[in-house]
Design a protein around this motif. Structure first.
Motif, PDB file in Angstrom:
ATOM      1  N   VAL A   4      29.222 -78.582  37.339  1.00  0.00           N
ATOM      2  CA  VAL A   4      28.183 -79.455  37.873  1.00  0.00           C
ATOM      3  C   VAL A   4      27.542 -78.748  39.040  1.00  0.00           C
ATOM      4  CG1 VAL A   4      27.783 -81.553  39.188  1.00  0.00           C
ATOM      5  CG2 VAL A   4      29.226 -81.622  37.180  1.00  0.00           C
ATOM      6  N   LYS A   5      26.254 -78.813  39.044  1.00  0.00           N
ATOM      7  CA  LYS A   5      25.553 -78.220  40.166  1.00  0.00           C
ATOM      8  C   LYS A   5      24.808 -79.312  40.886  1.00  0.00           C
ATOM      9  CE  LYS A   5      23.262 -73.780  40.540  1.00  0.00           C
ATOM     10  NZ  LYS A   5      22.626 -72.750  39.715  1.00  0.00           N
ATOM     11  N   ALA A   6      24.997 -79.335  42.150  1.00  0.00           N
ATOM     12  CA  ALA A   6      24.238 -80.305  42.929  1.00  0.00           C
ATOM     13  C   ALA A   6      23.231 -79.519  43.740  1.00  0.00           C
ATOM     14  CB  ALA A   6      25.155 -81.099  43.839  1.00  0.00           C
ATOM     15  N   MET A  30      29.424 -91.735  32.916  1.00  0.00           N
ATOM     16  CA  MET A  30      28.151 -91.239  32.383  1.00  0.00           C
ATOM     17  C   MET A  30      28.354 -89.990  31.568  1.00  0.00           C
ATOM     18  SD  MET A  30      25.129 -91.316  35.109  1.00  0.00           S
ATOM     19  CE  MET A  30      25.077 -92.628  36.288  1.00  0.00           C
ATOM     20  N   VAL A  31      29.105 -89.074  32.143  1.00  0.00           N
ATOM     21  CA  VAL A  31      29.293 -87.783  31.476  1.00  0.00           C
ATOM     22  C   VAL A  31      29.969 -87.975  30.130  1.00  0.00           C
ATOM     23  CG1 VAL A  31      30.660 -85.667  31.599  1.00  0.00           C
ATOM     24  CG2 VAL A  31      29.288 -86.360  33.540  1.00  0.00           C
ATOM     25  N   MET A  36      28.068 -85.375  27.931  1.00  0.00           N
ATOM     26  CA  MET A  36      27.399 -84.295  28.636  1.00  0.00           C
ATOM     27  C   MET A  36      28.295 -83.085  28.766  1.00  0.00           C
ATOM     28  SD  MET A  36      25.507 -86.182  31.705  1.00  0.00           S
ATOM     29  CE  MET A  36      23.991 -87.040  31.480  1.00  0.00           C
ATOM     30  N   GLY A  41      22.985 -78.952  26.683  1.00  0.00           N
ATOM     31  CA  GLY A  41      21.704 -79.142  27.361  1.00  0.00           C
ATOM     32  C   GLY A  41      21.808 -79.095  28.867  1.00  0.00           C
ATOM     33  N   ASN A  42      20.673 -79.246  29.455  1.00  0.00           N
ATOM     34  CA  ASN A  42      20.627 -79.276  30.916  1.00  0.00           C
ATOM     35  C   ASN A  42      20.454 -80.698  31.365  1.00  0.00           C
ATOM     36  OD1 ASN A  42      20.837 -76.580  31.749  1.00  0.00           O
ATOM     37  ND2 ASN A  42      18.845 -76.205  30.814  1.00  0.00           N
ATOM     38  N   ASP A  43      21.316 -81.569  30.847  1.00  0.00           N
ATOM     39  CA  ASP A  43      21.162 -82.971  31.221  1.00  0.00           C
ATOM     40  C   ASP A  43      21.458 -83.159  32.689  1.00  0.00           C
ATOM     41  OD1 ASP A  43      22.713 -83.481  28.141  1.00  0.00           O
ATOM     42  OD2 ASP A  43      20.617 -83.871  28.584  1.00  0.00           O
ATOM     43  N   LEU A  44      20.822 -84.181  33.177  1.00  0.00           N
ATOM     44  CA  LEU A  44      20.984 -84.450  34.595  1.00  0.00           C
ATOM     45  C   LEU A  44      21.790 -85.713  34.794  1.00  0.00           C
ATOM     46  CD1 LEU A  44      18.792 -82.383  34.621  1.00  0.00           C
ATOM     47  CD2 LEU A  44      17.540 -83.795  36.221  1.00  0.00           C
ATOM     48  N   VAL A  45      22.562 -85.709  35.811  1.00  0.00           N
ATOM     49  CA  VAL A  45      23.238 -86.942  36.197  1.00  0.00           C
ATOM     50  C   VAL A  45      22.523 -87.470  37.420  1.00  0.00           C
ATOM     51  CG1 VAL A  45      25.390 -87.981  36.957  1.00  0.00           C
ATOM     52  CG2 VAL A  45      25.439 -86.070  35.363  1.00  0.00           C
ATOM     53  N   PRO A  46      21.728 -88.478  37.221  1.00  0.00           N
ATOM     54  CA  PRO A  46      20.957 -88.959  38.359  1.00  0.00           C
ATOM     55  C   PRO A  46      21.829 -89.837  39.252  1.00  0.00           C
ATOM     56  CG  PRO A  46      20.480 -90.278  36.434  1.00  0.00           C
ATOM     57  CD  PRO A  46      21.517 -89.282  36.016  1.00  0.00           C
ATOM     58  N   LEU A  47      21.637 -89.656  40.486  1.00  0.00           N
ATOM     59  CA  LEU A  47      22.386 -90.456  41.459  1.00  0.00           C
ATOM     60  C   LEU A  47      21.402 -91.064  42.434  1.00  0.00           C
ATOM     61  CD1 LEU A  47      25.136 -87.785  42.073  1.00  0.00           C
ATOM     62  CD2 LEU A  47      25.373 -89.861  40.724  1.00  0.00           C
TER      63      LEU A  47
ATOM     64  N   VAL B  43      20.296 -83.600  43.201  1.00  0.00           N
ATOM     65  CA  VAL B  43      20.310 -83.601  41.728  1.00  0.00           C
ATOM     66  C   VAL B  43      21.661 -83.098  41.316  1.00  0.00           C
ATOM     67  CG1 VAL B  43      18.822 -83.065  39.834  1.00  0.00           C
ATOM     68  CG2 VAL B  43      18.204 -82.346  42.127  1.00  0.00           C
ATOM     69  N   ALA B  44      22.155 -83.636  40.265  1.00  0.00           N
ATOM     70  CA  ALA B  44      23.361 -83.048  39.701  1.00  0.00           C
ATOM     71  C   ALA B  44      23.011 -82.611  38.300  1.00  0.00           C
ATOM     72  CB  ALA B  44      24.483 -84.067  39.693  1.00  0.00           C
ATOM     73  N   MET B  45      23.406 -81.433  37.962  1.00  0.00           N
ATOM     74  CA  MET B  45      23.047 -80.905  36.663  1.00  0.00           C
ATOM     75  C   MET B  45      24.314 -80.511  35.945  1.00  0.00           C
ATOM     76  SD  MET B  45      20.041 -78.178  36.193  1.00  0.00           S
ATOM     77  CE  MET B  45      21.061 -76.741  36.312  1.00  0.00           C
ATOM     78  N   VAL B  46      24.424 -80.945  34.712  1.00  0.00           N
ATOM     79  CA  VAL B  46      25.629 -80.587  33.966  1.00  0.00           C
ATOM     80  C   VAL B  46      25.249 -79.586  32.906  1.00  0.00           C
ATOM     81  CG1 VAL B  46      27.442 -81.478  32.471  1.00  0.00           C
ATOM     82  CG2 VAL B  46      26.584 -82.864  34.331  1.00  0.00           C
ATOM     83  N   ARG B  53      21.003 -71.842  32.700  1.00  0.00           N
ATOM     84  CA  ARG B  53      19.683 -71.921  32.092  1.00  0.00           C
ATOM     85  C   ARG B  53      18.871 -72.557  33.186  1.00  0.00           C
ATOM     86  NH1 ARG B  53      18.546 -74.703  27.001  1.00  0.00           N
ATOM     87  NH2 ARG B  53      20.647 -74.666  26.166  1.00  0.00           N
ATOM     88  N   LEU B  61      15.311 -87.635  43.244  1.00  0.00           N
ATOM     89  CA  LEU B  61      15.881 -88.940  43.553  1.00  0.00           C
ATOM     90  C   LEU B  61      15.327 -89.405  44.878  1.00  0.00           C
ATOM     91  CD1 LEU B  61      19.445 -87.808  42.636  1.00  0.00           C
ATOM     92  CD2 LEU B  61      17.927 -89.179  41.241  1.00  0.00           C
TER      93      LEU B  61
END
Lengths: 163, 449
Positions: A4-6, A30-31, A36, A41-47, B43-46, B53, B61
């Motif tokens: 996870v990248k924030a 969510m994940v 996820m 994909g590059n799905d996002l976890v919105p917070l 943002v959190a990106m999985v 990528r 947000l």
């Protein structure tokens, strides 16, 4: 390994293992619900309810505590103690009131029992020992009792030995 | 709020740029009146390997301007109650005086399962009256939520205070009034009669208490079928030094479900009282009669009737006990985990041997001040009681380093060893430390550290 990248507007935060990020139950749900963690994909976890500064503090805590056993169920009979906050958490929580309350709100939203417990204990420690006169000043609260109510409430407390 | 996030996810295109001046929101409240600008976004990106990528247009947000101080008013009720749950009773009452919201939260029933008061000088009778009256507001005359009252050390407690509790708290399960020496039998009978769910009662130090029984009214009301049962399981009457055998007889006859009973320093008790005890209370798991100096081997023979249920026994300073009594306990109570026989000077290696061979599950043993116990006894212990975690041999003059070494070589789980005033060498102590890594050694040998 899934990570996870924030990212905040002022720079990147080191990656956090997705297992670490899954500590907040909200994110975990969510994940997992949306798969996820194995999607490409590059799905996002919105917070949307957590601001940058708070998330910056929450994620390191998740990392630090990632191997903690799950907290035990509350034992109703045990006295609820406020002195068992780990030193690491104590450092984290040497923050102003505003940030502390934001952490509680974040912990609620992200469903993180451990963080919630520790932040609430910290607030409780800041309440302990303060008189009914000191409390509104410390927390910036307006006393909205009518005079009658005030008198009644004071009477209820006379046994505490306070004026 | 979580609705919002789900909606966002379901739109396949990740691009969702929020206008920069979107006002902040939090917990569904309206936007703040101060001017808002986005100062940070998160943002959190999985993503799965290989990493990076590149960042799509990210969901920005909306966040609050960081300058605005969050106030305690923003915390939802359940969080406030969580905070309050860590406060002692008197602090809760102080919080109730701050404002209306805090008043209502401080009196949330979930916070009032327990009343805990401390302080020698507080007017505890009045406190109990005021508190119970407040808690009875919605359920006239009774507080259904109160299950635990702890006022140990509040010396000003009188029978009136206890009577208040008895009248208002039918759901009471646990009462601790340790050290409240003004309490008398009548008040205790009231509580026990009016609080049928009481399981845990600590009246230690209430020296006027000589009995636990039902009030006359309660006795009359109960049907013969019901019997005169009091459902207490845990009873601490330590330092109720006026308690006598007849009192214990009555207690046992009423409290047949006792599992934990502490009669430390109830010096008037004799073997006769113990006989009544084991007739009526077959479920006792923990029993202490330490410093009840009239207790002898006959008393231990009675206690042995508890057989496999007994896990914890203290007969410290019961000077009349000899190996004979120990043999009874060992023979019948094979599941004993904890035995305190400190100061039972009549115990010899034979007693210890019998104990070791029959009570292999012993975890904690105190045979301090037993001058006749020597290395021979220790060897039996070492070769039979592998679960031993705590061992006290304080002032055992006949013990030497050799006996200690045999123990250390066999009882790896040893966590506490007391050899104060024993003639043991530093080498022996070092040996113990080497073999029992977690062991804390209490000693009086200045050369060892």
């Amino acid at each position: 390994m899934p990570s996870v990248k924030a990212q905040s507007s002022d720079g990147e935060i080191p990656e956090a293992d997705v297992e670490v990020a899954k500590q907040p139950v909200t994110i975990k749900t969510m994940v997992e619900d949306l798969r996820m963690d194995d999607a490409g994909g590059n799905d996002l976890v919105p917070l949307p309810n957590v601001n940058a500064a708070i998330l910056k503090q929450v994620i390191p805590r998740c990392t630090h505590h990632k191997d903690d056993p799950p907290p035990p169920e509350d034992d109703e009979n045990k006295e609820k103690r406020t002195d068992c906050v780990s030193v690491w958490d104590q450092e984290l929580l040497k923050v102003g009131q505003g940030t502390l309350f934001e952490l509680i709100l974040a912990a609620n939203y992200l469903d993180m029992k451990g963080l919630l417990d520790v932040t609430c204990k910290t607030v409780a420690n800041r309440i302990k020992g303060k008189t009914p006169e000191e409390l509104p000043k410390t927390f910036n609260i307006k006393n909205d009792f009518t005079e009658e109510e005030e008198a009644r409430v004071r009477k209820e407390n006379q046994w505490c030995g306070e004026k | 709020d979580s609705d919002l996030s789900m909606r966002t996810l379901s739109t396949p295109s990740p691009a969702l740029i929020c206008p920069p001046n979107l006002p902040g929101f939090q917990n569904g409240r309206g936007s703040s009146t101060s001017s808002s600008s986005i100062t940070g976004e998160t943002v959190a990106m999985v993503h799965s390997p290989p990493p990076t990528r590149l960042t799509h247009p990210l969901i920005r947000l909306a966040s609050r301007p960081q300058k605005e101080q969050a106030s305690i008013d923003r915390l939802p009720d359940h969080s406030m109650v969580h905070v309050f749950s860590f406060l002692p009773t008197n602090q809760l009452c102080r919080c109730a005086r701050v404002c209306r919201r805090w008043y209502n939260l401080a009196w949330d029933p979930r916070l009032w399962r327990t009343i805990r008061l401390t302080g020698e000088t507080i007017h505890v009778d009045r406190a109990l009256k005021v508190l119970t009256r407040r808690l009875c507001q919605d359920t006239p005359n009774v507080c259904l939520m109160l299950e635990t009252v702890i006022v140990s050390g509040c010396r000003r407690l009188t029978d009136r205070g206890l009577y208040t509790i008895a009248q208002c708290c039918p759901e009471l399960r646990r009462l601790e009034v340790s050290g409240c020496y003004n309490i008398s039998n009548e008040a205790v009978f009231d509580v026990v009669s009016l609080c049928p769910n009481l399981e845990h009662l600590d009246v230690s130090g209430c020296s006027k208490v000589t009995c636990i029984s039902l009030t006359r009214e309660a006795s009359i009301k109960l049907s013969p079928l019901h019997g005169k049962q009091i459902s207490i399981r845990y009873l601490d009457m330590t330092d109720c030094f006026v308690l006598e055998d007849e009192g214990l007889h009555t207690i046992a006859a009423h409290c047949t479900q006792l599992t934990h009973l502490y009669l430390r320093r109830c010096v008037r008790l004799t073997d006769e009282g113990l006989r009544y005890l084991t007739i009526y209370c077959p479920s006792i798991k923990e029993l202490s009669v330490s410093d009840c100096r009239f207790v002898s081997d006959f008393g231990l023979r009675e206690i042995a009737k508890l057989e496999g249920r007994l896990r914890y026994l203290s007969i410290a300073h019961c000077g009349r006990v000899t190996d004979v009594g120990i043999r009874y306990i060992a023979k019948y109570c094979g599941k004993l985990r904890y035995l305190n026989a400190r100061g039972c000077e009549g115990i010899t290696d034979h007693g210890v041997e019998y104990l070791a061979k029959n009570c292999a599950k012993l975890k904690s043993l105190d045979i301090g001040k037993c001058p006749l116990v020597s290395d021979t006894g220790l060897e039996c212990l070492a070769l039979n009681c592998f679960n031993l975690k705590r061992l006290s041999l304080k002032s055992c003059e006949s013990i030497t380093g050799q006996g200690l070494q045999i123990v250390a070589a066999n009882c790896f789980d040893l966590q506490m060893l007391n050899v104060q005033d024993c003639e043991v060498s530093v080498e022996a102590l070092r040996f113990v430390k080497r073999h029992c890594k977690r062991c804390v050694i209490e000693h009086t040998n200045p050369a060892f550290f």
